[in-house]
Design an enzyme around this catalytic site. Structure first.
Site, PDB file in Angstrom:
ATOM      1  N   THR A 174       0.952  17.351  29.289  1.00 36.74           N
ATOM      2  CA  THR A 174       0.569  17.298  30.697  1.00 36.74           C
ATOM      3  C   THR A 174       1.475  16.380  31.508  1.00 36.74           C
ATOM      4  O   THR A 174       2.141  15.498  30.952  1.00 36.74           O
ATOM      5  CB  THR A 174      -0.898  16.812  30.821  1.00 36.74           C
ATOM      6  OG1 THR A 174      -1.273  16.710  32.198  1.00 36.74           O
ATOM      7  CG2 THR A 174      -1.084  15.445  30.181  1.00 36.74           C
ATOM      8  N   GLY A 175       1.460  16.573  32.807  1.00 37.12           N
ATOM      9  CA  GLY A 175       2.146  15.654  33.700  1.00 37.12           C
ATOM     10  C   GLY A 175       1.332  14.403  33.971  1.00 37.12           C
ATOM     11  O   GLY A 175       1.852  13.411  34.490  1.00 37.12           O
ATOM     12  N   ASP A 199       1.011  26.775  33.812  1.00 40.36           N
ATOM     13  CA  ASP A 199       0.857  27.479  35.092  1.00 40.36           C
ATOM     14  C   ASP A 199       1.895  27.083  36.135  1.00 40.36           C
ATOM     15  O   ASP A 199       2.055  27.773  37.129  1.00 40.36           O
ATOM     16  CB  ASP A 199      -0.540  27.213  35.680  1.00 40.36           C
ATOM     17  CG  ASP A 199      -0.696  25.784  36.175  1.00 40.36           C
ATOM     18  OD1 ASP A 199      -0.393  24.829  35.412  1.00 40.36           O
ATOM     19  OD2 ASP A 199      -1.117  25.593  37.330  1.00 40.36           O
ATOM     20  N   ASP A 240      -1.423  22.640  28.582  1.00 41.93           N
ATOM     21  CA  ASP A 240      -1.326  21.962  29.870  1.00 41.93           C
ATOM     22  C   ASP A 240      -2.750  21.760  30.391  1.00 41.93           C
ATOM     23  O   ASP A 240      -3.678  22.481  29.998  1.00 41.93           O
ATOM     24  CB  ASP A 240      -0.512  22.823  30.840  1.00 41.93           C
ATOM     25  CG  ASP A 240      -0.547  22.307  32.271  1.00 41.93           C
ATOM     26  OD1 ASP A 240      -0.287  21.114  32.472  1.00 41.93           O
ATOM     27  OD2 ASP A 240      -0.883  23.106  33.173  1.00 41.93           O
ATOM     28  N   LEU A 241      -2.938  20.795  31.268  1.00 44.51           N
ATOM     29  CA  LEU A 241      -4.286  20.527  31.777  1.00 44.51           C
ATOM     30  C   LEU A 241      -4.552  21.202  33.119  1.00 44.51           C
ATOM     31  O   LEU A 241      -5.203  22.230  33.186  1.00 44.51           O
ATOM     32  CB  LEU A 241      -4.520  19.009  31.874  1.00 44.51           C
ATOM     33  CG  LEU A 241      -4.659  18.259  30.543  1.00 44.51           C
ATOM     34  CD1 LEU A 241      -4.902  16.771  30.785  1.00 44.51           C
ATOM     35  CD2 LEU A 241      -5.768  18.841  29.689  1.00 44.51           C
ATOM     36  N   ASP A 242      -4.043  20.639  34.201  1.00 43.96           N
ATOM     37  CA  ASP A 242      -4.394  21.115  35.542  1.00 43.96           C
ATOM     38  C   ASP A 242      -3.914  22.537  35.780  1.00 43.96           C
ATOM     39  O   ASP A 242      -2.739  22.868  35.568  1.00 43.96           O
ATOM     40  CB  ASP A 242      -3.810  20.174  36.598  1.00 43.96           C
ATOM     41  CG  ASP A 242      -4.391  18.777  36.485  1.00 43.96           C
ATOM     42  OD1 ASP A 242      -5.554  18.594  36.864  1.00 43.96           O
ATOM     43  OD2 ASP A 242      -3.679  17.889  35.978  1.00 43.96           O
ATOM     44  N   LYS A 273       8.405  18.751  28.852  1.00 42.26           N
ATOM     45  CA  LYS A 273       7.345  18.926  27.854  1.00 42.26           C
ATOM     46  C   LYS A 273       7.879  19.478  26.537  1.00 42.26           C
ATOM     47  O   LYS A 273       7.414  19.096  25.454  1.00 42.26           O
ATOM     48  CB  LYS A 273       6.251  19.832  28.408  1.00 42.26           C
ATOM     49  CG  LYS A 273       5.448  19.218  29.536  1.00 42.26           C
ATOM     50  CD  LYS A 273       4.345  20.167  29.985  1.00 42.26           C
ATOM     51  CE  LYS A 273       3.556  19.581  31.137  1.00 42.26           C
ATOM     52  NZ  LYS A 273       2.445  20.471  31.553  1.00 42.26           N
ATOM     53  N   ASN A 294       6.495  22.577  36.048  1.00 42.07           N
ATOM     54  CA  ASN A 294       6.731  21.594  34.983  1.00 42.07           C
ATOM     55  C   ASN A 294       6.401  22.137  33.589  1.00 42.07           C
ATOM     56  O   ASN A 294       6.530  21.424  32.601  1.00 42.07           O
ATOM     57  CB  ASN A 294       5.958  20.297  35.241  1.00 42.07           C
ATOM     58  CG  ASN A 294       4.456  20.503  35.309  1.00 42.07           C
ATOM     59  OD1 ASN A 294       3.970  21.603  35.567  1.00 42.07           O
ATOM     60  ND2 ASN A 294       3.703  19.446  35.096  1.00 42.07           N
TER      61      ASN A 294
END
Length: 272
Positions: free
Chosen positions: A43-44, A218, A9-11, A195, A221
């Site tokens: 990622t979203g 985190d 995941d990114l953020d 995801k 999602n």
């Protein structure tokens, strides 16, 4: 050691609060990539806001964008893209309920087109990465295509009521997830999209089904992805619901949580 699929995941996970990949984490990831392990972003974000990090890690793998609504391979034209969209009428129905639900704003994305219901400089800045076409005005009039996703912005105190309404009215058509950064947002995608589904699709298409999957996340999602992974790792800064289903918890995104976990797991012996 056997190859692993490492899903990022990114953020709030791979990225620091300054939206950067910290040096130690980057060093560990590149070392694992050189050893033959497979790195993949889930990622979203849309791809235009993912591409910078994809290139920074020199990836050549598919990407799960929009929380699984758009799964594609930036460097392989023969990979069959998945693009699942929301029903246009549902998007318009939600616009009609703005005031009743105490919604502050609605953003709809049709891949690289962004529609913002009320003009908001902060939102425009937030969605400007990758230079999409940004339009603002009545979404019920502007949109003529099925959106990839819808984002609902609201005050924190109204988030739960809005989500309850969405479940009661649209449960058969949508999935909704909460974002906490940089402001309270509810994301809507088509029913059945998440995801984990995107990752499963990639593993099947690339014949990676036998690989052990490690996933980091985190937020709300990331729940399905963390549950699905053989090794699901929640960040220290992650929500409690995610930590409760994860197999492990690591340091925060500001403390090289991914780098330290992988360094220990693979016995790399690398130092910051």
């Amino acid at each position: 050691m056997e190859k692993h699929l490492i899903c990022l995941d990114l953020d709030g996970t791979l990225l620091s609060n300054q939206k950067e990949i910290l040096p130690f984490t980057k060093k560990v990831l590149l070392a694992l990539k050189a050893q033959g392990h497979i790195l993949m972003i889930a990622t979203g974000r849309p791809y235009r806001a993912t591409e910078k990090y994809y290139n920074e890690l020199s990836l050549s793998t598919p990407v799960v964008n929009f929380n699984g609504a758009f799964v594609h391979h930036p460097t392989d034209l023969y990979f069959k893209t998945v693009h699942e969209t929301l029903d246009l009428q549902i998007a318009k129905d939600i616009i009609e309920e703005l005031h009743d639900l105490k919604i502050q704003n609605v953003v709809a994305e049709v891949q690289d087109q962004v529609f913002i219901h009320y003009h908001d400089s902060l939102l425009i800045d937030e969605f400007s990465m990758g230079n999409p076409t940004i339009l603002h005005g009545n979404l019920a009039e502007l949109m003529d295509e099925h959106p990839t996703s819808i984002l609902i912005q609201a005050e924190e105190r109204h988030i739960n009521d809005i989500r309850e309404h969405l479940t009661n009215i649209y449960a058969e058509a949508i999935e909704h997830r909460r974002w906490g950064d940089p402001f309270p947002v509810i994301e809507l995608v088509k029913k059945g999209i998440n995801k984990a589904q995107g990752i499963m699709y990639v593993k099947e298409k690339l014949n990676l089904k036998d690989l052990t999957t490690i996933a980091f996340g985190d937020e709300d999602n990331d729940l399905e992805m963390i549950k699905y992974a053989d090794i699901g790792v929640a960040m220290h800064n992650g929500i409690n619901d995610l930590k409760s289903v994860a197999t492990h918890t690591t340091l925060s995104n500001e403390e090289d949580g991914i780098g330290h976990f992988l360094n220990d797991y693979f016995n790399l012996g690398m130092e910051e």
